[in-house]
Design a protein around this motif. Structure first.
Motif, mmCIF file in Angstrom:
data_model
loop_
_atom_site.group_PDB
_atom_site.id
_atom_site.type_symbol
_atom_site.label_atom_id
_atom_site.label_comp_id
_atom_site.label_asym_id
_atom_site.label_seq_id
_atom_site.Cartn_x
_atom_site.Cartn_y
_atom_site.Cartn_z
ATOM 1 N N VAL A 48 -84.887 -14.822 36.458
ATOM 2 C CA VAL A 48 -85.315 -16.171 36.231
ATOM 3 C C VAL A 48 -86.566 -16.095 37.069
ATOM 4 O O VAL A 48 -87.531 -17.439 36.300
ATOM 5 C CB VAL A 48 -84.275 -16.489 36.939
ATOM 6 N N LEU A 49 -86.819 -15.590 38.119
ATOM 7 C CA LEU A 49 -88.558 -15.918 38.217
ATOM 8 C C LEU A 49 -89.439 -15.549 37.820
ATOM 9 O O LEU A 49 -91.033 -16.338 37.469
ATOM 10 C CB LEU A 49 -88.619 -15.295 39.779
ATOM 11 N N ASP A 50 -89.876 -14.669 37.118
ATOM 12 C CA ASP A 50 -90.568 -14.050 35.477
ATOM 13 C C ASP A 50 -90.020 -15.471 34.624
ATOM 14 O O ASP A 50 -91.595 -15.780 34.399
ATOM 15 C CB ASP A 50 -89.859 -12.574 35.356
ATOM 16 N N GLU A 52 -90.128 -18.240 34.779
ATOM 17 C CA GLU A 52 -90.914 -19.202 35.498
ATOM 18 C C GLU A 52 -92.292 -19.289 36.010
ATOM 19 O O GLU A 52 -92.901 -20.098 35.569
ATOM 20 C CB GLU A 52 -90.118 -19.910 36.970
ATOM 21 N N GLU A 53 -92.284 -18.088 35.814
ATOM 22 C CA GLU A 53 -94.184 -18.136 35.820
ATOM 23 C C GLU A 53 -94.451 -18.183 35.355
ATOM 24 O O GLU A 53 -95.605 -18.471 34.702
ATOM 25 C CB GLU A 53 -93.857 -16.786 37.229
#
Lengths: 87, 151
Positions: A48-50, A52-53
């Motif tokens: 999820v964080l990847d 977003e980035e």
């Protein structure tokens, strides 16, 4: 970005978190992160964080809740990108 | 219905970087984040809370038939002797955790009294029984070196 391009970008994100070589080689819309790719649930947060980035979007908790398959994830990314473009 | 979750702490160390920006905020409530940042052993607190959430989710998922990834909606409180309560919407699950230097194991039940009755087995590699499914465990958890079964 069309759906195929999103899936390609998503594949690159997912690869480091799965050791299922065969399932990784055959990723399609129906691939399930946990059942097929055996991704550890704590690593779903990294995905999820990847995402977003990589796509420069924000994934809210309700969207994250659905991100268990390639299909759902691609739909969420496409929606967020569209909302972004409309701003 | 029973739940259980095991975290191989040596694997967690290399598999997950919870210090990554925004990581904790995706998983843990404000109260839980405070428990982590004020803990003497923050790594242990992260995986203790995580195993509580996972073990409760495994019951909640079967009870409701809802499959999702919403760790922040499971809210943990920790009591004495690593007993705990995990709340989600109007449901509560009761947990007890076993914190060791190499692993953290949590068992979960829908009623506090049930916890006492739970029997569990933990196996480290290479001693995983091949035919464990035939023993009909109430819940199976697998991470790194460890296989944990509850009955």
């Amino acid at each position: 970005m069309n759906k195929e391009e999103i899936i390609e970008a998503l594949k690159t994100i997912i690869e480091p978190y799965s050791e299922e070589v065969t399932a990784l080689a055959h990723i399609d819309e129906n691939t399930d992160f946990i059942n097929d790719l055996k991704i550890n649930s704590a690593n779903l947060v990294d995905i999820v964080l990847d995402v977003e980035e990589k796509f420069n979007i924000e994934i809210d908790n309700d969207s994250m809740a659905k991100m268990l398959t390639v299909k759902a994830t691609v739909e969420i990314i496409a929606q967020k990108l569209e909302a972004h473009a409309g701003q | 219905m029973l739940g259980n979750d095991i975290v191989d702490l040596n694997l967690a160390k290399i598999q997950s970087n919870w210090r990554r920006k925004n990581y904790l905020d995706k998983i843990f409530t404000a109260e839980e984040q405070l428990l982590i940042t004020s803990a003497k052993a923050p790594d242990e607190m992260v995986w203790l809370l995580w195993s509580m959430k996972e073990s409760a989710y495994k019951i909640h998922n079967r009870k409701t038939g809802i499959r999702n990834f919403a760790p922040k909606s499971l809210s943990c409180t920790i009591h004495a002797n690593t007993y705990g309560v995990v709340s989600i919407h109007n449901c509560q699950y009761f947990t007890q955790s076993n914190v060791q230097s190499a692993f953290i194991h949590t068992i979960a039940a829908p009623f506090y009294d049930k916890l006492e009755e739970i029997k569990f087995d933990i196996y480290a590699l290479p001693d995983h029984p091949v035919d464990y499914k035939s023993t009909q465990p109430g819940c199976v958890s697998h991470h790194g070196q460890y296989l944990a079964l509850v009955y």
